[in-house]
Motif scaffolding. Structure first.
Motif, PDB file in Angstrom:
ATOM      1  N   UNK A   1       0.830  -1.197   0.000  1.00  0.00           N
ATOM      2  CA  UNK A   1       0.000   0.000   0.000  1.00  0.00           C
ATOM      3  C   UNK A   1       0.863   1.244   0.000  1.00  0.00           C
ATOM      4  N   UNK A   2       0.238   2.383   0.246  1.00  0.00           N
ATOM      5  CA  UNK A   2       1.018   3.612   0.176  1.00  0.00           C
ATOM      6  C   UNK A   2       2.019   3.711   1.313  1.00  0.00           C
ATOM      7  N   UNK A   3       1.835   2.932   2.381  1.00  0.00           N
ATOM      8  CA  UNK A   3       2.828   2.864   3.450  1.00  0.00           C
ATOM      9  C   UNK A   3       4.101   2.152   3.026  1.00  0.00           C
TER      10      UNK A   3
ATOM     11  N   UNK B   1       2.260   4.319  -5.126  1.00  0.00           N
ATOM     12  CA  UNK B   1       1.589   5.565  -5.488  1.00  0.00           C
ATOM     13  C   UNK B   1       0.079   5.342  -5.481  1.00  0.00           C
ATOM     14  N   UNK B   2      -0.681   6.010  -4.587  1.00  0.00           N
ATOM     15  CA  UNK B   2      -2.128   5.775  -4.502  1.00  0.00           C
ATOM     16  C   UNK B   2      -2.879   6.182  -5.759  1.00  0.00           C
ATOM     17  N   UNK B   3      -2.253   7.003  -6.609  1.00  0.00           N
ATOM     18  CA  UNK B   3      -2.904   7.375  -7.863  1.00  0.00           C
ATOM     19  C   UNK B   3      -3.090   6.168  -8.775  1.00  0.00           C
TER      20      UNK B   3
ATOM     21  N   UNK C   1      -2.987   2.111   3.406  1.00  0.00           N
ATOM     22  CA  UNK C   1      -1.591   2.236   3.804  1.00  0.00           C
ATOM     23  C   UNK C   1      -0.836   0.918   3.636  1.00  0.00           C
ATOM     24  N   UNK C   2      -1.465  -0.198   3.985  1.00  0.00           N
ATOM     25  CA  UNK C   2      -0.757  -1.477   4.010  1.00  0.00           C
ATOM     26  C   UNK C   2      -1.269  -2.493   3.005  1.00  0.00           C
ATOM     27  N   UNK C   3      -2.391  -2.227   2.370  1.00  0.00           N
ATOM     28  CA  UNK C   3      -2.964  -3.150   1.405  1.00  0.00           C
ATOM     29  C   UNK C   3      -3.552  -2.386   0.222  1.00  0.00           C
ATOM     30  N   UNK C   4      -3.765  -3.107  -0.862  1.00  0.00           N
ATOM     31  CA  UNK C   4      -4.451  -2.579  -2.036  1.00  0.00           C
ATOM     32  C   UNK C   4      -5.459  -3.618  -2.505  1.00  0.00           C
ATOM     33  N   UNK C   5      -6.658  -3.163  -2.864  1.00  0.00           N
ATOM     34  CA  UNK C   5      -7.700  -4.053  -3.336  1.00  0.00           C
ATOM     35  C   UNK C   5      -7.713  -4.072  -4.859  1.00  0.00           C
ATOM     36  N   UNK C   6      -7.855  -5.277  -5.426  1.00  0.00           N
ATOM     37  CA  UNK C   6      -7.926  -5.412  -6.879  1.00  0.00           C
ATOM     38  C   UNK C   6      -9.074  -6.346  -7.247  1.00  0.00           C
ATOM     39  N   UNK C   7      -9.594  -6.158  -8.440  1.00  0.00           N
ATOM     40  CA  UNK C   7     -10.701  -6.973  -8.942  1.00  0.00           C
ATOM     41  C   UNK C   7     -10.120  -8.170  -9.692  1.00  0.00           C
TER      42      UNK C   7
ATOM     43  N   UNK D   1       9.709   3.682  -2.784  1.00  0.00           N
ATOM     44  CA  UNK D   1       9.503   2.444  -2.043  1.00  0.00           C
ATOM     45  C   UNK D   1      10.279   2.458  -0.730  1.00  0.00           C
ATOM     46  N   UNK D   2       9.614   2.074   0.351  1.00  0.00           N
ATOM     47  CA  UNK D   2      10.215   2.081   1.676  1.00  0.00           C
ATOM     48  C   UNK D   2      10.987   0.785   1.942  1.00  0.00           C
ATOM     49  N   UNK D   3      11.788   0.745   3.029  1.00  0.00           N
ATOM     50  CA  UNK D   3      12.638  -0.426   3.270  1.00  0.00           C
ATOM     51  C   UNK D   3      11.903  -1.739   3.479  1.00  0.00           C
ATOM     52  N   UNK D   4      10.645  -1.708   3.931  1.00  0.00           N
ATOM     53  CA  UNK D   4       9.980  -2.997   4.151  1.00  0.00           C
ATOM     54  C   UNK D   4       9.627  -3.699   2.853  1.00  0.00           C
ATOM     55  N   UNK D   5       9.739  -3.002   1.724  1.00  0.00           N
ATOM     56  CA  UNK D   5       9.684  -3.674   0.424  1.00  0.00           C
ATOM     57  C   UNK D   5      11.063  -4.265   0.178  1.00  0.00           C
ATOM     58  N   UNK D   6      11.147  -5.571   0.268  1.00  0.00           N
ATOM     59  CA  UNK D   6      12.445  -6.250   0.161  1.00  0.00           C
ATOM     60  C   UNK D   6      13.054  -6.057  -1.228  1.00  0.00           C
TER      61      UNK D   6
END
Length: 365
Positions: free
Chosen positions: A275-277, A281-283, A305-311, A356-361
Motif C-alpha cells: 500500500x502507500x505505506x 503511489x495511490x494514484x 496504507x498497508x494493502x491494495x484491493x484489486x478486482x 519504495x520504503x525499506x519494508x519492500x524487500x
C-alpha cells in the motif's frame, strides 16, 4: 517465498549492466548517477555492479553521505558529489577522496582550506549554471573562480558539467550547450584544463547524442527506457506482492474509507500486501491501473496504507498468489513501469521505485 516480506522489488543487475553497455556504444563514457539510493534500487549493490565497467568515467551521487556509504562498502572508484558540500561535510568528503563541486566562488577557498589542513589534494569538478538555476557558477563568477584556482595549491580540477533545463526545448538546449562550451573554453584558455566535460542526462542523451561531449550522466536510463519507448533499454525492475485474501463482494457494497468505491456488480476482490505505506503511489488505484495476476490485467480499486484491493473476478485467485505491479511475471508477461507511470501522472518509473520504503524487500539477480 521472498523471505517474510509482503512485497518485494526485483532488480536485475545484469540487465542494468547491459543497458549501460548499450548506452556506452553510442555515447562513449558514462557516469552512472546513483542518487536517492540509486532511485530506490539499492545504492551499494548497483554501484558494485557498475563501477568496474570500463566505460564508467566515475560514479555520481547527490550528497556526501551517499559517497561515504560507497567508500564504507569498499567502492574506490571516482565518486562525484553533484550537490554542494557544506563546510561541516567537506572534511569527511575530502578525507575519503570524494570529488566535490565548485558551484560558487567561495567553494574554492573552502575546499582548498580543508585539503591543506588534511595535507592532501582534493578533487573537484566545476558546476556551470547555464539556465537551470539550481546550483552552479554564473557567467560573471567564472573570472573570480579562475583567479582563485590559480592560487590554490591543493585542488585538482577533474572536470566540468552543467544540466539542461528542458530537454523538450531544442533551441534552449542548444543555447545551454553553447554556453557550457564557452565556459569550458574560457577555463582552458586561462590555464585550467577540463579533462571531463558532461552536460547530458538520460533524456538528453536520447534526444541529443551530438551533445555527449566526454561522458553522459545516466540515472533513469540504466533501468528504464524513455516513457514513450522505442529505445533499446530493457526495464530492469519488477515490483510484486502477495495476495493476502480473496472475498466475493456484492453489487452495491462499498470498498474503502468514506464514500469509497461502490461496486456496480458482484466481484471477487483480492487484497494485496502492499500500500502507500510501502511507497506505492495511490494514484495507481485512483486511475484503476492494472496489476498482473494469472497472466491477466486486474484493475486496482482502493489503495490503503498497508494493502491494495484489486478486482480478480473469474480468475481463481487464492491467498499466496503473486501479483506483479510492474515488471515481469513468472509466465513471461510484462507490465511496463513507464507505462504505469505515464498512466497516472507519475514522473517516470523511477519515481515509483524511489518512493519504495525499506519494508519492500530488494532482491538482486
Amino acid at each position: 517465498m521472498q523471505g517474510c516480506a509482503n512485497a518485494w522489488l526485483k532488480v536485475n543487475l545484469n540487465t542494468m549492466q547491459q543497458n549501460a553497455e548499450i548506452c556506452a556504444q553510442s555515447t562513449g563514457r558514462i557516469i552512472p548517477v546513483l542518487k536517492a539510493d540509486a532511485y530506490g534500487l539499492g545504492l551499494v549493490p548497483v554501484a558494485k555492479a557498475l563501477a568496474s565497467l570500463p566505460t564508467v568515467a566515475c560514479i555520481a551521487v547527490a550528497q556526501v553521505q551517499e559517497g561515504l556509504a560507497l567508500r564504507e562498502a569498499g567502492i574506490f572508484a571516482d565518486i562525484l558529489v553533484l550537490g554542494e558540500a557544506l563546510p561541516a561535510q567537506a572534511e569527511a568528503a575530502v578525507r575519503n577522496g570524494l570529488t566535490l563541486i565548485i558551484g560558487r566562488s567561495s567553494d574554492v577557498l573552502a575546499i582548498e582550506s580543508t585539503a591543506e589542513r588534511l595535507h592532501t589534494t582534493a578533487s573537484v569538478q566545476l558546476k556551470v549554471d547555464t539556465g537551470l538555476h539550481r546550483l552552479g557558477l554564473r557567467k560573471e563568477e567564472i573570472p573570480s573562480v579562475v583567479s582563485a584556482l590559480h592560487k590554490a595549491k591543493h585542488l585538482s580540477v577533474r572536470g566540468a558539467y552543467s544540466h539542461f533545463a528542458d530537454t523538450e526545448d531544442a533551441a534552449l538546449c542548444e543555447t545551454q550547450y553553447e554556453a557550457f562550451l564557452d565556459a569550458c573554453d574560457y577555463f582552458t584558455a586561462e590555464g585550467i584544463p577540463i579533462p571531463l566535460r558532461h552536460i547530458c542526462d538520460s533524456a538528453a542523451s536520447e534526444r541529443y547524442p551530438q551533445y555527449a561531449l566526454d561522458a553522459v550522466r545516466l540515472g533513469r536510463r540504466l533501468a528504464w527506457d524513455a516513457p514513450q519507448g522505442g529505445g533499446t533499454i530493457r526495464e530492469s525492475t519488477t515490483l510484486q506482492a502477495y495476495v493476502l485474501d480473496v472475498r466475493t463482494r456484492k453489487a452495491g457494497e462499498r470498498l474503502g474509507y468514506g464514500a469509497g468505491t461502490v461496486l456496480t456488480r458482484d466481484a471477487e476482490i483480492a487484497v494485496l500486501g502492499i500500500g502507500y505505506g510501502d511507497g506505492l503511489d495511490p494514484r495507481m488505484a485512483e486511475y484503476r491501473l492494472p496489476v498482473l495476476l494469472h497472466g491477466q490485467r486486474c484493475p486496482m480499486q482502493v489503495c490503503f496504507m498497508d494493502q491494495t484491493l484489486i478486482d480478480v473476478t473469474g480468475l481463481g485467485v487464492v491467498p499466496g498468489d503473486v501479483a506483479t505491479v510492474f515488471g515481469y511475471d513468472e509466465s513471461g508477461g510484462f507490465l511496463s513501469a513507464q507505462e504505469q507511470a505515464t498512466a497516472c501522472g507519475a514522473n517516470e518509473g523511477c519515481a515509483f521505485t524511489t518512493a519504495l520504503l525499506p519494508r519492500v524487500e530488494r532482491i538482486y539477480a
